[in-house]
Write an enzyme that holds these catalytic residues in place. Structure first.
Site, short mmCIF file in Angstrom:
data_model
loop_
_atom_site.label_atom_id
_atom_site.label_comp_id
_atom_site.label_asym_id
_atom_site.label_seq_id
_atom_site.Cartn_x
_atom_site.Cartn_y
_atom_site.Cartn_z
CB THR A 74 32.61 30.59 35.52
OG1 THR A 74 32.67 29.47 36.41
CG2 THR A 74 31.30 30.57 34.76
CE LYS A 117 45.51 29.76 48.37
NZ LYS A 117 46.85 29.65 49.00
CD GLU A 133 39.78 42.13 43.95
OE1 GLU A 133 40.06 43.31 43.77
OE2 GLU A 133 39.22 41.70 44.97
MO1 MOS Z 1 36.94 44.49 44.08
S1 MOS Z 1 38.08 46.19 43.86
O1 MOS Z 1 37.16 44.17 45.71
O2 MOS Z 1 35.45 44.77 43.42
#
Ligand code: MOS
Length: 749
Positions: free
Chosen positions: A645, A712, A716
């Site tokens: 995942t 961590k 993103e």
């Molecule tokens: Mo994200 S922009 O923190 O869903």
């Protein structure tokens, strides 16, 4: 071939997505799919002007249309107590005011909800909405960034807060680059981009009693939605129940409670029935935020040997006329490289548009497009390999916070990525590599993303039959939260994953942050970890109390929990089954709830995820068409919890980055202040045919300072830097530097 494990030291295979079957068979229920008796449907009527005043609303024919239960506007709304009373005479909202739906007669942006029809069926509501006629007195609007950029300024909220990270920043002697041996200045632009998850935002609102509200809502945080709805309707927090069990993508669009959510709750109050409201695709462009159009100036100075001497980074993003949306656009630049002189400035431009919001890698994806493009430009100017240039300027500590990194394996990422990609085959000069008549370009970029860990609770329950339920009010907007949490619980408890269930997306569960800032595994994963450890301890105490138990004489660290049993580590054949422990004590279940939060370590270390991307593009020399042919990405995000995942998340982020680089742009017609992109025919996102082989690698080394699981954020950092890597590859292929996204054929021929 999809590798199922990271390397040979990882003994067990990744879990498949625990809710994958539910999702692909359609058994997973999304917010709009719940059915309730007597449910009514709400449809919004939106403004056709970008700025002005509503002078009249004629809803007579809508009200008498078949099935219509109510037409609601600022003239007839039962009101939102949390908004406070409207001023008389009414005034435009001061900067810093959340948009208040159906509050007064002012229009702040095109597409603003100005009325709402509630009817027995969706079709009746759509029809009646078309009968509502709204008249306006328009005022001159400002939506054009370029034409208004001179009005950009430091955000008022930042001016008031001297400690804001968005204050101007400078370290070193000067923000002048003119005495550097080699200098470079350039401006980089990204357009407005919209999240556009496949599932549109939707809500079903039900008032159980006058002060008890239940919603089935698409959002990224049931607890924060619960709090915001309680505040809006001035009811106790515990009287609001928010359900969001399945989310079809969000990327940041679901972090806030938006006006349409409030609208559905107003409608349910007015008609005293459950009300469903679904945003059509067009409304997704004006209702739930976006990545703001941002212009950045970068100036870099370096020595001829390729040492950075100075970086100046200035970013200006757009926001609405009523709210200041701030993001990390220039902040990554302070921490990324070993550079003594760094200055940053961040400005906002208020326009007559709706407020932007966080979108995957918010600020960092924007800022690193500029910084990592500029780094590539500087490497070219210095005749140094772009990867070598980054290695020479690697930051061994955080010069911004003057702290050591908690852990950083970026150099390992660079080396592993370069090796897997075959970076050594790259010819330094641009427009020299070719294949099958195509110009071939190799580009790379670095990536970083801050570490976010919030206090989180989890409950772990062992049932009499030995199965386990773990619960937390966390979310899954797509990455596979439940799968990862079950993996954590399974390893600690020594219970097979199939016997563990993870409950999320329900505000009545133990308190947890929303799914944002790549914080779920670091925060909630830690809570699951400590809850399962506590459950083990409780089981051990119960087991040791059983007559004749050897467990009463061994130390806790000499006990093993495996295959549903507890045993002294040196006597694997002795010990006791969990089920027998509960049976002996005549217990239906054993339950613990634990909280996990950061300690001192976060103020003593700088914590980031790091990574890099390598991209090969082919550019058609005649048509300028760019095809991404190959991507290799490598990230250091601490320990990987579930490889399969995790890999999917990285791929998803890179697909988003390719969209950002080559396709995505929300285009506005400034004559009307209105988006002309309003569907997937006009707002382009990558499809399967646009996406090449993406190879994902992780360093997979625990950051033991970050949290008990050493993991961590991953979601993103996957997108941060991708657009720059693509632009850098395009430069390498063509010799043409494109500084404005998306990169289109018009910039290359
Ligand atoms: Mo994200 S922009 O923190 O869903």
């Amino acid at each position: 071939m999809i590798p199922e494990k990271l390397n040979s030291t990882e003994p067990d295979l990744s879990l498949d997505r625990v809710d994958g079957r539910l999702k692909v068979t359609g058994a997973a229920k999304y917010s709009a799919e719940y059915q309730f008796e007597n449910m009514a449907h709400a449809v919004l009527v939106t403004s056709t002007i970008a700025k002005g005043v509503i002078t009249s609303i004629n809803s007579k024919s809508a009200e008498t249309a078949k099935g219509v239960l109510a037409v609601i506007s600022h003239l007839s709304s039962p009101g939102v107590p949390g908004y406070g009373p409207a001023k008389q005479p009414a005034e435009r909202a001061a900067l810093g005011t959340n948009f208040r739906i159906f509050f007064d007669e002012f229009v702040y942006f095109s597409g603003q909800p100005v009325a709402m029809v509630v009817a027995d069926t969706f079709e009746q509501a759509v029809h009646a909405a078309s009968l509502v006629s709204v008249e306006y007195q328009s005022e001159k609007h400002r939506t054009d960034f370029k034409a208004n950029v001179s009005k950009a300024a430091m955000a008022q909220s930042v001016q008031r807060n001297k400690n804001s990270p968005f204050q101007d920043y400078a370290r070193g002697g000067t923000d002048d680059i003119s005495n550097s041996e080699v200098t470079l200045e350039a401006t980089y632009t990204i357009p407005t981009q919209h999240h556009q998850p496949l599932e549109p935002h939707a809500i079903i609102a039900i008032w159980e009693t006058d002060d008890k509200l239940t919603v089935y809502d698409k959002n990224q945080g049931v607890k924060s939605a619960q709090g915001q709805l309680a505040q809006a309707f001035k009811i106790p927090r515990e009287n609001v129940n928010v359900n969001s069990k399945f989310i079809g993508g969000a990327f940041g669009s679901g972090i806030r409670v938006w006006p349409h959510t409030i609208a559905a709750v107003i409608a349910a109050k007015k008609v005293k029935r459950p009300v469903k409201l679904v945003l059509g695709r067009e409304l997704m462009f004006t209702s739930v935020g976006y990545r703001p159009h941002t212009v950045q100036k970068i100036a870099i100075g370096a020595t001829k040997q390729g040492e950075l001497t100075s970086i100046i980074h200035e970013g200006t993003g757009q926001t609405s006329a009523y709210e200041e949306h701030l993001e990390r656009t220039v902040l990554g630049t302070r921490a990324m490289y070993d550079c003594a002189n760094v200055s940053t400035k961040y400005r906002l431009l208020n326009l007559d548009v709706n407020t932007p919001t966080w979108m995957r890698g918010p600020g960092d994806a924007t800022g690193m497009f500029a910084l990592e493009s500029a780094m590539d430009e500087m490497a070219f100017a210095l005749h140094i390999d772009p990867l070598e240039f980054r290695l020479r300027n690697h930051a061994d500590s955080d010069l911004e916070r003057k702290l050591p990194w908690s852990a950083k394996s970026l150099k390992e990422c660079y080396h592993l990525g370069a090796q897997k990609f075959g970076w050594k085959d790259r010819v330094l000069a641009p427009r020299t590599m070719q294949k099958d008549g195509m110009l071939v370009g190799y580009g790379m970029a670095s990536s970083l993303y801050g570490f976010h860990r919030h206090p989180s609770k989890a409950r772990a329950i062992m049932l009499a039959n030995g199965s386990v339920i773990v619960q937390s009010a966390t979310m899954d907007i797509g990455p596979g939260t439940g799968t990862a949490m079950i993996r954590i619980a399974s390893k600690i408890l020594g219970v097979t994953a199939k016997k563990i269930r993870f409950d999320l997306g329900d505000s009545s569960l133990p308190d947890a942050p929303g799914q944002n800032g790549s914080s779920t595994i670091p925060s909630v994963g830690s809570a699951v970890h400590v809850a399962c450890e506590a459950l083990k301890n409780k089981l051990l105490v119960l087991a040791a109390a059983m007559p004749g138990s050897a467990l009463s004489v061994v130390k806790p660290e000499e006990v093993t929990f495996k295959n549903g049993r507890i045993f002294p580590s040196i006597f694997p054949t002795s010990g006791v089954l969990y089920t027998d422990i509960l049976k002996h004590h005549n217990l239906a279940q054993v339950e613990v709830t634990e909280e996990s939060r950061s300690g001192q370590e976060v103020s003593q270390h700088s914590m980031y995820s790091f990574g890099c991307h390598f991209v090969e593009v082919h550019v058609n020399p005649l048509t300028g068409e760019v095809r991404v042919k190959r991507v290799v990405t490598c990230a250091d995000v601490g320990k990987i919890i579930n490889y399969k995942t995790a890999r999917s998340q990285s791929i998803g982020g890179i697909v988003g980055g390719i969209g950002m680089a080559l396709m995505e742009a929300s285009v506005m017609d400034h004559r009307y202040g209105r988006y002309v992109t309003s569907d997937f025919a006009s707002y382009h996102i990558p499809v399967h045919a646009d996406i090449p082989q993406i190879d994902v690698f992780y360093i997979d080394k625990a950051d033991t300072l970050a949290n008990p699981i050493g993991s961590k954020g991953l979601g993103e950092i996957a997108i941060v830097g991708v657009a720059a890597a693509v632009a850098n590859a395009v430069f390498h292929a063509t010799g043409k530097r494109v500084r404005e996204l998306p990169i289109g054929v018009e910039q290359l021929v």
